[in-house]
Design an enzyme around this catalytic site. Structure first.
Site, mmCIF file in Angstrom:
data_model
loop_
_atom_site.group_PDB
_atom_site.id
_atom_site.type_symbol
_atom_site.label_atom_id
_atom_site.label_comp_id
_atom_site.label_asym_id
_atom_site.label_seq_id
_atom_site.Cartn_x
_atom_site.Cartn_y
_atom_site.Cartn_z
ATOM 1 N N TYR A 124 2.988 5.623 11.743
ATOM 2 C CA TYR A 124 3.260 4.099 12.015
ATOM 3 C C TYR A 124 4.152 3.582 11.215
ATOM 4 O O TYR A 124 4.425 2.257 11.422
ATOM 5 C CB TYR A 124 2.008 3.465 12.267
ATOM 6 C CG TYR A 124 1.125 3.528 11.191
ATOM 7 C CD1 TYR A 124 1.061 2.795 10.000
ATOM 8 C CD2 TYR A 124 -0.127 4.525 11.069
ATOM 9 C CE1 TYR A 124 0.269 2.750 8.972
ATOM 10 C CE2 TYR A 124 -0.855 4.526 9.954
ATOM 11 C CZ TYR A 124 -0.788 3.894 9.069
ATOM 12 O OH TYR A 124 -1.613 3.646 7.816
ATOM 13 N N HIS A 180 -3.631 4.679 4.414
ATOM 14 C CA HIS A 180 -5.053 3.910 4.149
ATOM 15 C C HIS A 180 -6.042 4.609 3.797
ATOM 16 O O HIS A 180 -6.715 4.006 2.766
ATOM 17 C CB HIS A 180 -5.229 3.738 5.923
ATOM 18 C CG HIS A 180 -6.546 2.789 5.900
ATOM 19 N ND1 HIS A 180 -6.698 1.492 5.216
ATOM 20 C CD2 HIS A 180 -7.781 3.059 6.254
ATOM 21 C CE1 HIS A 180 -7.909 1.183 5.481
ATOM 22 N NE2 HIS A 180 -8.609 1.945 5.889
ATOM 23 N N ARG A 184 0.730 -1.269 0.008
ATOM 24 C CA ARG A 184 0.156 -0.053 0.081
ATOM 25 C C ARG A 184 1.015 1.322 0.070
ATOM 26 O O ARG A 184 1.299 1.614 0.793
ATOM 27 C CB ARG A 184 -0.899 0.026 1.280
ATOM 28 C CG ARG A 184 -2.105 0.884 1.095
ATOM 29 C CD ARG A 184 -2.539 0.971 2.786
ATOM 30 N NE ARG A 184 -1.876 2.144 3.386
ATOM 31 C CZ ARG A 184 -1.846 1.920 4.866
ATOM 32 N NH1 ARG A 184 -2.460 0.920 5.289
ATOM 33 N NH2 ARG A 184 -1.348 2.925 5.345
HETATM 34 C C1 LIG Z 1 -15.727 -5.109 10.156
HETATM 35 C C2 LIG Z 1 -15.003 -3.719 10.222
HETATM 36 N N1 LIG Z 1 -14.027 -3.536 11.164
HETATM 37 C C3 LIG Z 1 -13.512 -2.479 10.679
HETATM 38 C C4 LIG Z 1 -13.283 -1.709 9.877
HETATM 39 C C5 LIG Z 1 -12.401 -0.298 9.877
HETATM 40 N N2 LIG Z 1 -11.345 -0.734 8.872
HETATM 41 C C6 LIG Z 1 -11.557 -0.094 7.529
HETATM 42 S S1 LIG Z 1 -10.150 -0.609 6.443
HETATM 43 C C7 LIG Z 1 -9.363 -1.317 7.752
HETATM 44 C C8 LIG Z 1 -8.155 -2.110 7.410
HETATM 45 C C9 LIG Z 1 -8.493 -3.289 6.489
HETATM 46 O O1 LIG Z 1 -7.129 -3.674 6.294
HETATM 47 P P1 LIG Z 1 -6.828 -4.923 5.277
HETATM 48 O O2 LIG Z 1 -8.009 -5.857 4.995
HETATM 49 O O3 LIG Z 1 -5.507 -5.186 5.035
HETATM 50 O O4 LIG Z 1 -7.387 -3.863 3.667
HETATM 51 P P2 LIG Z 1 -6.322 -2.724 3.198
HETATM 52 O O5 LIG Z 1 -7.177 -1.488 3.585
HETATM 53 O O6 LIG Z 1 -5.060 -2.835 3.571
HETATM 54 O O7 LIG Z 1 -6.489 -2.728 1.568
HETATM 55 C C10 LIG Z 1 -10.095 -1.389 9.168
HETATM 56 C C11 LIG Z 1 -9.811 -1.851 10.305
HETATM 57 C C12 LIG Z 1 -14.367 -2.060 8.744
HETATM 58 N N3 LIG Z 1 -14.562 -1.347 7.799
HETATM 59 N N4 LIG Z 1 -14.908 -3.185 9.087
#
Ligand SMILES: Cc1ncc(C[n+]2csc(CCOP(=O)(O)OP(=O)(O)O)c2C)c(N)n1
Ligand SMILES: Cc1ncc(C[n+]2csc(CCOP(=O)(O)OP(=O)(O)O)c2C)c(N)n1
Ligand SMILES: [Mg+2]
Ligand SMILES: [Mg+2]
Lengths: 325, 355, 325, 355
Positions: free
Chosen positions: B269, B260, B256
């Site tokens: 971080y 985020h 990434r």
């Molecule tokens: C059930 C749920 N918990 C928490 C969140 C908040 N949240 C949004 S993105 C994220 C991290 C996701 O990481 P990853 O699955 O690795 O995908 P990336 O964003 O790195 O592509 C979190 C914790 C959410 N959207 N849904």
């Protein structure tokens, strides 16, 4: 003077308890190094170490289930759900276990957990980031539901929640996380978890609200005052158990009541308050209790969210309507 | 002790960081149209993505999740699917969505806080991107069930981040897909971070691909910045599903390169040098190097493409900024097929209040 | 004559739709060969085949999530949760997706799902097998919540639920699964999903209930009648959307209302009904609206469950209290 | 393609169906006291279990879940744990619970619909059996975290049926246990059926043990009717956890010789001959054969044991049938540490109503 925003007051309360009670542990998604997506846990990992403040894998049922296991061993988890809209995967653990462990074991095991979650709309967030579903938790015996509406109350109520030996759903109105600053001395003094706060006194109408909506409610009260209508304004703050007596006392005095909340109206917390007023103060009422609330719809995407939110104008209109009787 | 079961997880990479092939390439790699289209999609998406961030920074869009550095995987996913397949994406798969006839305008609308961004005028079946992490995997499995039930020759594809693989829904979807041999492909964008949580804190697994072993089917790990590996393996997985041979889990290793979302500040971080190193591996540069090497591309074409992509995005932005507000009754009219009585009243209230 | 119990009427309705609509699929834990732990789906797999009626792996979020995926492709899942107490792992899928898909996509995708679950206490079942948490679903925009209280209504309402293009939480009061038989002709005629049923007419008091508690409520009405108190008895049946007009019409006539439900009182469905009566019929009320409900406690293990349940006596006492005003 | 990771799942059995050793036995197998105690527990639990069903049939108990045929696994689990460890059981682990000082009376009380059955007078820390399938795995992980946090030398053990391994909570617990190297052991009682759903319909996995691969730690499959394999492998897993070497998943293959619960009629969905065949493999007979072979047991001891177990159960039943009703205020008094105002009123109402 220690001028803090609401979110900083949350941080200060958690830090206070981390410092004073080694059983307190703080965890959730991104609460560690990142300090929480709203910075509610900022710097806590640096100050208290990675064993006290840490990130979990991305799984909410796990966050709740771990909390239960930890707490039955005497730890005091302060667990964050990143947004209230993401607490639902944990619903089973919260409703079927955290809320019941004490009763199920006749006091042998219990769950001194605080489940924190930012909630509510108005910050132009994506879908699922603006929920107000406190009513779902309020219906569950064994839970406490607490919602602060000012930095001072956030600090005092969160201290109380962390110290409380039972599970508390602590919902933080994120729209007002940084709205105002107040002097919040870090004195470790908790506020009661079973009492409404009377924020303003008046004899014409009772305004009842909580969370971010307190601000619109107080503004409405101020404008009404200029109109010559003096409102009692009550911050419910502890949704469950509900301090209905403070509300009833006020309604018995004013004979009129408007309840304001952001959640969808039907089957919301306002319904219970209105029902109890009808049950216990019917003959004091000069006018029907009014509810000024979100509509019975899903929180809209942010372009239209302002049309969903109760406004100062709507509150004033409801009060005016109430005064016509 | 006897051995009850044995497993291997394979890793596949064709193109090294410099765009040179490591091994024999699949035949499509010499299909100029196909390869150039993949590249164009990636470049277009990057232009679209850069602009989205700019729109957010200037207050014209809400929080936005960038796909920077992850375009190859998403482009390959979209390209490997057929029109009638169903996509249940997470929120970083614009390249796939765009290839599946979701318009850039719709995606801007979505992040601009307008439900109409999910209408997908030219794509009736795909799911909107799923915000509750992990949940979409089950939707894909459900759609796949419907295909199987109706004996349709269709496949469901779902995407998820590596962080999302910690959610119970992810596992439940894998498990039922395996148990029922559903025509579904799970693609994990392992971009090393789940907001601030690094891959290594998410799970003790050596690979994410091996999570498929828990569901009794094949998992495979690929270089997600290698457009050829992505197109090949995701394509194979889709073909396999279409043949009735069941699900596959594809773990694609990416990075990434962005925050985020626009609400995030990754410098809090993660180390700058990690990002700098990752930049070396990013897919657009790599694909361009490959295309140039094999003679499909040159600076002239590149210049023209850049101009075209910018033009496309500008046109979309123009439209985006001039969209009429959604009628307020839309707030009410889509909760149920028929408007219930209590909503009739509330609907009236909003419409009148807004006069 | 086709004398059926409530659970057999459920079976007949599902069979009717399986026979008439090839898009209907029936699944859940143990619904296939076993025919459901309460036999609600008995023989359906034999009759309609394993591709129409089948067991799933043991995972509720999966059951709901699959249903969503299937239904957006035009299938009409009739999915069973074995007991309402086990629906919570699916809460996220139901609340965040099933309830929202139509609105989120402005009608492009929608979820014609029926989520069935037996619910309620009184059958001496283990923990978690006796929940009455209909209020949790009633608060969620986009859901319908339907509860039959007789074989005829079970048949007609379930037909309507299966045919309805939106997600329906269909809660079956298992205490009365086999309590009475009625003639339930298999005529394919659905009942409306937005109207209360008036089961008895009287002008002195309005009794409002649903589900298994209808039986105690009707018994109370009969006994009251002997006392000379004539009750309107309303079966709400469609909890959401709520047909408040039928209730208001009755209360405007009688001036008195007692609401009976098994769920915990606070923040329950009764609160919303009472609140709306207070809002819209305040000046018709001769007495406060009463709620006769479960206590604000976790459903007890079965040895003491009868002390939790509203009884005919309590309903009569509440009515008598209401008549004193 | 290169190989990113490789895995093996081992299967272990010491005692064949006839009680003869298949291979060298671990040393504890010649410890008479230990082996005889395991056997006694199994026989005692069977007597207790048979009686529970009888009590249910005669209306003196509620729905009851029998452990028939699964006593070895449970007895071994209880025996392998130390007093200070924490057990988060599912509902078929009476043999383990009883060894952990939960009384038979308490278990009867529990199934008799009385919360006081969860009070565990002589066991302060264990969880009551968990009804919502899968959820207990996370409680065990949480307790294990507490041990690690406090640097205590304790281990959490949790049990679950093979059907339960399809739940997201199971997987989430495995994943975090692996990620954090928690001192927890997951024991799956693979008794072939989840009510009416056979093992094969639950998941496509060749073994349940391999689900641990999805969480990056070791899974192992054992014959769950082989008391020596159970005691050995669960003991090893607990030792490993105690040493700080992280979690293990143990899949024990058993067979549910009983109906799912007294509310179930298994003849509706499974063949009699499957049950008859499974009876040949059941653990009590097998253990007795082994004990007899090695000279630890004879018919005389058996007769005495049967008498003793029956006597114990009769005494418990006597107590059970004469328990005083729970005071009604108990309904209210344990929801919160302090009784909230609304419950004060309701509590009064119940107490008065019952006068
Ligand atoms: C059930 C749920 N918990 C928490 C969140 C908040 N949240 C949004 S993105 C994220 C991290 C996701 O990481 P990853 O699955 O690795 O995908 P990336 O964003 O790195 O592509 C979190 C914790 C959410 N959207 N849904
Ligand atoms: C979350 C949840 N869903 C459903 C049930 C109902 N239920 C009780 S036991 C059972 C089957 C469990 O099978 P398995 O895990 O294999 O354990 P076994 O009973 O075979 O020992 C089901 C579906 C439940 N208790 N909890
Ligand atoms: Mg990621
Ligand atoms: Mg089983």
């Amino acid at each position: 003077m220690n001028e803090l925003t609401l979110v900083d007051a949350v941080n200060q309360a958690i830090a206070h308890e981390l410092a004073s009670d080694p059983d307190v542990v703080v965890f959730g998604e991104d609460v560690g190094k990142n300090g929480g997506v709203f910075r509610a846990t900022a710097n806590l990992q640096d100050r208290f170490g990675e064993n006290r403040v840490f990130d979990t894998p991305l799984a909410e049922s796990m966050i709740a289930g771990l909390s239960i296991g930890m707490s039955t061993q005497g730890l005091k988890p302060v667990a964050e759900f990143q947004f209230l809209g993401f607490i639902y995967p944990a619903f089973n653990q919260i409703v079927n276990h955290a809320a019941r462990m004490r009763n199920r074991t006749r006091g042998r095991l219990h769950c001194p957990i605080v489940f924190r979650a930012p909630f509510g709309g108005g910050i132009h967030a994506p879908e699922h980031h603006s929920e107000s579903t406190e009513a779902l938790f309020a219906h569950i015996p064994g839970l406490r539901v607490v919602i602060p509406s000012s930095p001072v109350r956030a600090y005092g109520l969160l201290l109380a929640a962390i110290r409380n030996p039972d599970p508390v759903i602590f919902l933080e109105p994120k729209r007002i996380y940084r709205l105002v600053k107040q002097d919040v001395p870090d004195n470790g003094e908790a506020l009661p978890l079973d009492a409404c706060f009377v924020l303003r006194e008046g004899s014409d109408v009772t305004l009842v609200s909580w969370g971010a909506m307190m601000h619109e409610t107080l503004q409405a009260a101020n404008q009404l005052s200029e109109q010559g209508i003096q409102a009692d304004v009550i911050d419910v703050a502890t949704i469950k158990p509900l301090d209905i007596d403070t509300i009833l006392n006020s309604v018995e005095k004013t004979g009129r009541c408007v309840i304001v909340h952001e959640a969808a109206r039907s089957f919301g917390v306002g319904a219970e308050i209105a029902a109890q007023i009808g049950e216990k103060a019917l003959f004091s009422l000069h006018a029907p209790v009014q509810r000024v609330t979100g509509f019975d719809i899903t929180m809209p995407y942010f372009k239209l969210e302002k049309h969903y939110m109760p406004s100062v104008e709507k509150i004033i209109a409801a009060v005016n309507h109430t005064m016509e009787f | 002790m006897t051995t009850a079961a044995e497993f291997q997880i394979e890793y596949l990479q064709y193109l090294q960081a410099d765009g040179k092939a490591k091994s024999d390439l699949p035949s499509f790699a010499s299909d100029e149209t196909l390869m150039v289209n993949l590249y164009k999609t990636m470049v277009q998406v990057r232009a679209y993505d850069t602009k989205a961030i700019a729109l957010q920074r200037t207050g014209k869009m809400g929080t936005y999740a960038s796909t920077l550095g992850q375009e190859a995987l998403s482009a390959a996913t979209g390209a490997a699917m057929q029109k009638d397949d169903v996509f249940a994406p997470y929120y970083r798969d614009y390249a796939a969505q765009i290839q599946r006839s979701v318009s850039m305008l719709e995606i801007y609308q979505y992040w601009g806080g307008d439900e109409r961004g999910n209408c997908y005028q030219n794509n009736p079946h795909d799911f909107p991107m799923s915000v509750p992490i992990g949940s979409q995997c089950l939707h894909a499995a459900g759609a796949a069930f419907a295909f199987k039930y109706r004996k349709q020759n269709r496949v469901a594809v779902t995407t998820i981040g590596e962080g999302g693989t910690s959610e119970g829904d992810f596992y439940e979807a894998l498990n039922v897909a395996g148990a029922w041999k559903l025509p579904v492909v799970f693609v994990v964008n392992n971009n090393q971070w789940a907001i601030s949580v690094p891959r290594g804190s998410q799970t003790a697994c050596e690979t994410i691909a091996q999570k498929a072993i828990a569901a009794g089917f094949e998992g495979i790990q690929i270089d997600g910045n290698d457009i050829i590996a992505c197109r090949k393996i995701i394509g194979d997985a889709i073909d396999k599903a279409r043949r009735g041979d069941g699900p596959t889990l594809v773990e694609a290793i990416t990075y990434r390169l962005c925050d985020h979302t626009t609400a995030d500040d990754a410098s809090r971080y993660r180390e700058d040098n990690e990002v700098t190193n990752a930049q070396e591996l990013e897919p657009i540069k790599r694909t361009r190097a490959y295309l140039t090497d094999v003679g499909f591309w040159n600076d002239e074409k590149e210049a023209a493409l850049q101009v075209e992509c910018k033009k496309n995005v500008d046109a979309v932005v123009e439209q985006y900024l001039n969209i009429e507000q959604q009628p307020l009754e839309n707030l009410f009219d889509y909760h149920y097929a028929e408007l219930p009585a209590n909503l009739v009243e509330q609907r009236q209230e909003v419409i009148e209040g807004s006069l």
